[in-house]
Scaffold this motif. Structure first.
Motif, PDB file in Angstrom:
ATOM      1  N   VAL A  12      25.456  32.730  38.747  1.00  0.00           N
ATOM      2  CA  VAL A  12      24.564  31.463  38.287  1.00  0.00           C
ATOM      3  C   VAL A  12      25.885  30.661  37.674  1.00  0.00           C
ATOM      4  O   VAL A  12      25.841  29.610  37.899  1.00  0.00           O
ATOM      5  CB  VAL A  12      23.927  31.828  37.069  1.00  0.00           C
ATOM      6  CG1 VAL A  12      23.390  30.476  36.223  1.00  0.00           C
ATOM      7  CG2 VAL A  12      22.539  32.654  37.722  1.00  0.00           C
ATOM      8  N   GLU A  13      26.874  31.446  37.125  1.00  0.00           N
ATOM      9  CA  GLU A  13      28.127  30.811  36.709  1.00  0.00           C
ATOM     10  C   GLU A  13      28.718  29.868  37.742  1.00  0.00           C
ATOM     11  O   GLU A  13      29.426  28.969  37.617  1.00  0.00           O
ATOM     12  CB  GLU A  13      28.967  31.568  36.044  1.00  0.00           C
ATOM     13  CG  GLU A  13      28.873  31.828  34.605  1.00  0.00           C
ATOM     14  CD  GLU A  13      29.605  32.960  33.947  1.00  0.00           C
ATOM     15  OE1 GLU A  13      30.472  33.774  34.574  1.00  0.00           O
ATOM     16  OE2 GLU A  13      29.537  33.302  32.664  1.00  0.00           O
ATOM     17  N   ALA A  33      23.409  30.247  42.430  1.00  0.00           N
ATOM     18  CA  ALA A  33      21.908  30.601  42.316  1.00  0.00           C
ATOM     19  C   ALA A  33      21.666  29.816  40.940  1.00  0.00           C
ATOM     20  O   ALA A  33      22.607  29.577  40.297  1.00  0.00           O
ATOM     21  CB  ALA A  33      21.708  31.983  42.029  1.00  0.00           C
ATOM     22  N   ALA A  34      20.474  29.347  40.930  1.00  0.00           N
ATOM     23  CA  ALA A  34      19.903  28.430  39.883  1.00  0.00           C
ATOM     24  C   ALA A  34      19.617  29.482  38.599  1.00  0.00           C
ATOM     25  O   ALA A  34      19.857  29.356  37.484  1.00  0.00           O
ATOM     26  CB  ALA A  34      18.734  27.603  39.907  1.00  0.00           C
ATOM     27  N   CYS A  35      19.125  30.540  39.010  1.00  0.00           N
ATOM     28  CA  CYS A  35      18.992  31.701  38.064  1.00  0.00           C
ATOM     29  C   CYS A  35      18.735  32.848  38.599  1.00  0.00           C
ATOM     30  O   CYS A  35      18.711  33.130  39.782  1.00  0.00           O
ATOM     31  CB  CYS A  35      17.603  31.370  37.463  1.00  0.00           C
ATOM     32  SG  CYS A  35      16.127  31.313  38.167  1.00  0.00           S
ATOM     33  N   ALA A  36      18.951  34.076  37.958  1.00  0.00           N
ATOM     34  CA  ALA A  36      18.531  35.414  38.539  1.00  0.00           C
ATOM     35  C   ALA A  36      18.034  36.280  37.546  1.00  0.00           C
ATOM     36  O   ALA A  36      17.930  35.927  36.291  1.00  0.00           O
ATOM     37  CB  ALA A  36      20.296  36.102  38.657  1.00  0.00           C
ATOM     38  N   GLU A  76      28.001  36.147  50.722  1.00  0.00           N
ATOM     39  CA  GLU A  76      29.400  36.215  50.665  1.00  0.00           C
ATOM     40  C   GLU A  76      30.096  36.856  49.428  1.00  0.00           C
ATOM     41  O   GLU A  76      30.733  37.681  49.332  1.00  0.00           O
ATOM     42  CB  GLU A  76      30.147  35.160  51.103  1.00  0.00           C
ATOM     43  CG  GLU A  76      31.809  35.658  51.644  1.00  0.00           C
ATOM     44  CD  GLU A  76      32.764  35.528  50.280  1.00  0.00           C
ATOM     45  OE1 GLU A  76      33.645  36.360  50.303  1.00  0.00           O
ATOM     46  OE2 GLU A  76      32.501  34.763  49.403  1.00  0.00           O
ATOM     47  N   TRP A  77      29.645  36.098  48.250  1.00  0.00           N
ATOM     48  CA  TRP A  77      29.973  36.524  46.855  1.00  0.00           C
ATOM     49  C   TRP A  77      29.412  37.880  46.365  1.00  0.00           C
ATOM     50  O   TRP A  77      30.277  38.881  45.973  1.00  0.00           O
ATOM     51  CB  TRP A  77      29.609  35.374  45.975  1.00  0.00           C
ATOM     52  CG  TRP A  77      30.149  35.650  44.767  1.00  0.00           C
ATOM     53  CD1 TRP A  77      31.237  35.241  43.971  1.00  0.00           C
ATOM     54  CD2 TRP A  77      29.305  36.303  43.525  1.00  0.00           C
ATOM     55  NE1 TRP A  77      31.231  35.794  42.681  1.00  0.00           N
ATOM     56  CE2 TRP A  77      30.061  36.262  42.411  1.00  0.00           C
ATOM     57  CE3 TRP A  77      27.911  36.867  43.456  1.00  0.00           C
ATOM     58  CZ2 TRP A  77      29.617  36.969  41.069  1.00  0.00           C
ATOM     59  CZ3 TRP A  77      27.601  37.313  42.305  1.00  0.00           C
ATOM     60  CH2 TRP A  77      28.498  37.615  41.053  1.00  0.00           C
ATOM     61  N   GLU A  96      20.550  23.093  40.524  1.00  0.00           N
ATOM     62  CA  GLU A  96      21.256  24.073  39.726  1.00  0.00           C
ATOM     63  C   GLU A  96      22.043  24.998  40.396  1.00  0.00           C
ATOM     64  O   GLU A  96      23.136  25.560  40.008  1.00  0.00           O
ATOM     65  CB  GLU A  96      20.664  24.588  38.545  1.00  0.00           C
ATOM     66  CG  GLU A  96      19.870  23.776  37.627  1.00  0.00           C
ATOM     67  CD  GLU A  96      21.053  23.225  36.904  1.00  0.00           C
ATOM     68  OE1 GLU A  96      22.059  23.559  36.383  1.00  0.00           O
ATOM     69  OE2 GLU A  96      20.777  21.614  36.679  1.00  0.00           O
ATOM     70  N   SER A  97      21.571  25.222  41.808  1.00  0.00           N
ATOM     71  CA  SER A  97      22.346  26.018  42.529  1.00  0.00           C
ATOM     72  C   SER A  97      23.620  25.305  43.322  1.00  0.00           C
ATOM     73  O   SER A  97      24.100  25.968  44.336  1.00  0.00           O
ATOM     74  CB  SER A  97      21.544  27.004  43.516  1.00  0.00           C
ATOM     75  OG  SER A  97      20.686  26.076  44.431  1.00  0.00           O
TER      76      SER A  97
END
Length: 107
Positions: free
Chosen positions: A26-27, A31-34, A72-73, A104-105
């Motif tokens: 997210v940082e 992704a917008a959220c997890a 990839e991350w 947000e992503s």
């Protein structure tokens, strides 16, 4: 009705590691959220045996455009030799929420 949003999932054996995988993505605007799910029991075949382990599932909400960078991350960040990586399509939902995920992503 398909959308440009997906849910990608991985699992890991430690809650603190799961929190780092969730927060880091997210940082990085991958992704917008997890969500980190409560502990679950995994039963799986590994190296000619059947294993049982406690794991935490991390579910990412992201856009299809950001998915390759997120994959990839996670592959680079995850300590497992073969981490779970499953991608599920989002076939519908609140337009406002889906637009938020894309924004947000970074998509």
């Amino acid at each position: 009705m398909a959308t440009d949003i997906v849910i990608a999932q991985t699992t890991i054996d430690d809650e603190a590691r799961a929190q780092r995988l969730a927060r880091g993505a997210v940082e990085e605007r991958l992704a917008a959220c997890a969500h980190v799910d409560a502990p679950l029991t995994a039963v799986y075949r590994w190296k000619e045996g059947v294993e049982t382990a406690t794991e935490w599932r991390v579910s990412y909400k992201t856009s299809r455009d950001r998915l390759p960078a997120l994959a990839e991350w996670v592959a680079r960040t995850h300590p497992y030799q073969v981490p779970e990586w499953i991608v599920l399509p989002v076939v519908g939902g609140s337009a406002a929420y889906l637009d938020w995920v894309v924004r947000e992503s970074g998509g």
